[in-house]
Design a protein around this motif. Structure first.
Motif, PDB file in Angstrom:
ATOM      1  N   GLU A   1      74.614  -7.931 -44.303  1.00 19.44           N
ATOM      2  CA  GLU A   1      75.855  -7.995 -44.608  1.00 19.44           C
ATOM      3  C   GLU A   1      76.691  -8.928 -43.640  1.00 19.44           C
ATOM      4  OE1 GLU A   1      78.301  -4.111 -43.475  1.00 19.44           O
ATOM      5  OE2 GLU A   1      76.402  -3.851 -44.679  1.00 19.44           O
ATOM      6  N   ASN A   2      76.341  -8.999 -42.542  1.00 18.01           N
ATOM      7  CA  ASN A   2      76.972  -9.753 -41.556  1.00 18.01           C
ATOM      8  C   ASN A   2      76.485 -11.316 -41.339  1.00 18.01           C
ATOM      9  OD1 ASN A   2      79.043  -7.989 -40.378  1.00 18.01           O
ATOM     10  ND2 ASN A   2      77.343  -6.850 -39.899  1.00 18.01           N
ATOM     11  N   LYS A   3      75.552 -11.618 -42.253  1.00 15.65           N
ATOM     12  CA  LYS A   3      74.920 -12.987 -42.181  1.00 15.65           C
ATOM     13  C   LYS A   3      75.986 -13.960 -42.238  1.00 15.65           C
ATOM     14  CE  LYS A   3      70.167 -12.629 -43.693  1.00 15.65           C
ATOM     15  NZ  LYS A   3      69.221 -12.918 -44.640  1.00 15.65           N
ATOM     16  N   GLY A   4      75.843 -15.040 -41.598  1.00 12.88           N
ATOM     17  CA  GLY A   4      77.095 -16.082 -41.573  1.00 12.88           C
ATOM     18  C   GLY A   4      77.946 -16.087 -40.673  1.00 12.88           C
ATOM     19  N   LYS A   5      78.086 -14.823 -40.042  1.00 16.37           N
ATOM     20  CA  LYS A   5      79.222 -14.848 -39.058  1.00 16.37           C
ATOM     21  C   LYS A   5      78.574 -15.507 -37.548  1.00 16.37           C
ATOM     22  CE  LYS A   5      81.468 -10.569 -40.249  1.00 16.37           C
ATOM     23  NZ  LYS A   5      81.924  -9.365 -40.019  1.00 16.37           N
ATOM     24  N   THR A   6      79.484 -16.108 -36.908  1.00 13.69           N
ATOM     25  CA  THR A   6      79.057 -16.798 -35.747  1.00 13.69           C
ATOM     26  C   THR A   6      78.501 -15.842 -34.554  1.00 13.69           C
ATOM     27  OG1 THR A   6      81.348 -16.576 -34.623  1.00 13.69           O
ATOM     28  CG2 THR A   6      80.704 -18.490 -36.297  1.00 13.69           C
ATOM     29  N   GLU A   7      77.937 -16.568 -33.482  1.00 14.34           N
ATOM     30  CA  GLU A   7      77.511 -15.622 -32.452  1.00 14.34           C
ATOM     31  C   GLU A   7      78.785 -14.901 -31.660  1.00 14.34           C
ATOM     32  OE1 GLU A   7      75.573 -16.410 -28.031  1.00 14.34           O
ATOM     33  OE2 GLU A   7      74.860 -17.615 -29.726  1.00 14.34           O
TER      34      GLU A   7
ATOM     35  N   GLY B   1      79.859 -21.594 -22.234  1.00 10.62           N
ATOM     36  CA  GLY B   1      80.105 -22.914 -22.209  1.00 10.62           C
ATOM     37  C   GLY B   1      80.135 -23.477 -23.719  1.00 10.62           C
ATOM     38  N   LYS B   2      80.368 -22.534 -24.652  1.00  9.05           N
ATOM     39  CA  LYS B   2      80.413 -22.725 -26.067  1.00  9.05           C
ATOM     40  C   LYS B   2      81.703 -23.428 -26.660  1.00  9.05           C
ATOM     41  CE  LYS B   2      76.358 -21.057 -27.167  1.00  9.05           C
ATOM     42  NZ  LYS B   2      76.339 -19.735 -27.853  1.00  9.05           N
ATOM     43  N   GLU B   3      81.628 -24.665 -27.217  1.00 10.11           N
ATOM     44  CA  GLU B   3      82.610 -25.427 -27.680  1.00 10.11           C
ATOM     45  C   GLU B   3      83.417 -24.226 -28.681  1.00 10.11           C
ATOM     46  OE1 GLU B   3      83.814 -29.357 -29.855  1.00 10.11           O
ATOM     47  OE2 GLU B   3      81.699 -28.900 -29.560  1.00 10.11           O
ATOM     48  N   ALA B   4      82.883 -23.488 -29.316  1.00  8.96           N
ATOM     49  CA  ALA B   4      83.626 -22.614 -30.205  1.00  8.96           C
ATOM     50  C   ALA B   4      84.586 -21.686 -29.190  1.00  8.96           C
ATOM     51  CB  ALA B   4      82.699 -21.844 -31.144  1.00  8.96           C
ATOM     52  N   VAL B   5      84.092 -21.287 -28.378  1.00  7.79           N
ATOM     53  CA  VAL B   5      84.995 -20.401 -27.384  1.00  7.79           C
ATOM     54  C   VAL B   5      86.131 -20.918 -26.847  1.00  7.79           C
ATOM     55  CG1 VAL B   5      84.956 -18.973 -25.232  1.00  7.79           C
ATOM     56  CG2 VAL B   5      83.032 -19.049 -26.874  1.00  7.79           C
ATOM     57  N   ALA B   6      86.032 -22.284 -26.441  1.00  5.39           N
ATOM     58  CA  ALA B   6      86.995 -23.043 -25.729  1.00  5.39           C
ATOM     59  C   ALA B   6      88.385 -23.593 -26.869  1.00  5.39           C
ATOM     60  CB  ALA B   6      86.532 -24.356 -25.251  1.00  5.39           C
TER      61      ALA B   6
END
Length: 344
Positions: free
Chosen positions: A256-262, A317-322
């Protein structure tokens, strides 16, 4: 009359000489401190040695020499001049406590941990509110694998200075080495909140991620899942939390949580941990419940866990975090304001 005049003149001359000597001494001490501050340790030693020629029993000069020798790795002289401070009757208790601290550090670096521990304990008697002495004591005990003793010293350090990141970090690793995942996570989260971007933050962040997923594995193809819940040894105040954390992590890994980002998964796991612990607290009272659990449960109730999760993830260092932090500056500011107002 002539004798009286001569006596007065001699007294004035002696007073002038003493004043000039004192002024020169202060000048050399200030010079040494300035040189130390810019990393010119050899120059600092030279200034302090000149000062000793004027007053070899000056506690400040001997202390500064001990500290400077410690900084350049000359641990023998660091111990020597620390001992000089400790012998002086005109050295105040605070300075003696700091000298014991320098002596303890030097002894530890010389491979004499038990003597270092004794020095730290003497420092604590003189200055029981010095968090760095407790931290250094905890570090020495940690290296000896005396984890229970290390924990007690580090708890004191954290209570005395909640903003000392290293104390939280070492406390987290101490509990990890004891196999206490929940307490380790709490301390490491607090460390990352204080120091989110350093090299050691990157290591701590990975440890947190691994411990979150500890005990939960997915089979081939992801169709089956195994949850391993260890049986706590003795009276473990966090045994129920351990089980529920593993169960919540299994939910996070479910279809059910498939598709969510890390990053979203990290946030959900973090929020779940804080919620579980807050609900389990009830009438429990200990350092871990009163200090860490109350803090993070209050953060969760204030709606600040999402911002905290991204903030402590910066070392990944993830771009998504920044990008998230850039796009949600108002939430980050809200977290910062809440943190500043939270009183421990």
């Amino acid at each position: 009359m002539k004798t009286l005049v001569c006596t007065l003149l001699l007294s004035m001359a002696m007073a002038f000489t003493a004043s000039a000597q004192s002024s020169k001494l202060d000048e050399l001490i200030e010079e040494g401190i300035a040189l130390y501050d810019i990393g010119n340790y050899a120059g600092a030693v030279s200034s302090y040695k000149e000062a000793l020629k004027l007053d070899k029993k000056n506690p400040t000069v001997n202390y500064e020499l001990a500290m400077t020798y410690g900084a350049i790795g000359d641990y023998g002289n660091a111990v020597k001049y620390s001992n000089e401070v400790l012998k002086l009757k005109n050295a105040n208790p605070g300075l003696k406590a700091q000298a014991y601290g320098i002596k303890g550090n030097a002894l530890d670096m010389q491979g004499k941990p038990q003597q270092a521990i004794s020095a730290y304990e003497e420092a604590i008697k003189l200055a029981p509110n010095n968090y760095m002495v407790y931290y250094n004591l905890g570090l020495t005990q940690y290296k000896l694998k005396n984890y229970a003793a290390a924990e007690q010293a580090l708890i004191h350090a954290v209570q005395l200075n909640p903003n000392h990141a290293s104390s939280h970090l070492l406390l987290g690793y101490t509990k990890q080495n004891q196999g206490k995942r929940t307490q380790s996570l709490l301390a490491l989260y607090n460390f990352l909140l204080l120091e989110p971007t350093s090299e050691r933050a990157a290591t701590a962040y990975q440890e947190v991620r691994q411990m979150q997923q500890q005990g939960v594995t997915k089979g081939e193809g992801g169709k089956t899942m195994t949850i391993n819940v260890g049986i706590p040894k003795g009276d473990d105040e966090f045994s129920a939390a351990e089980m529920m954390i593993s169960l919540s992590q299994a939910t996070a890994l479910s279809d059910e949580n498939k598709g969510k980002t890390e990053e979203e998964g990290f946030y959900n796991s973090t929020r779940s941990l804080f919620s579980i612990l807050g609900e389990l607290k009830e009438d429990k009272s200990s350092f871990w419940w009163d200090y860490y659990v109350d803090f993070f449960y209050s953060m969760k109730n204030a709606g600040n866990v999402e911002a905290m999760s991204y903030y402590v993830s910066q070392s990944s260092g993830k771009e998504a975090v920044a990008n998230w932090l850039q796009e949600h500056q108002e939430q980050v500011a809200q977290l910062s304001s809440w943190y500043e107002n939270y009183k421990r």
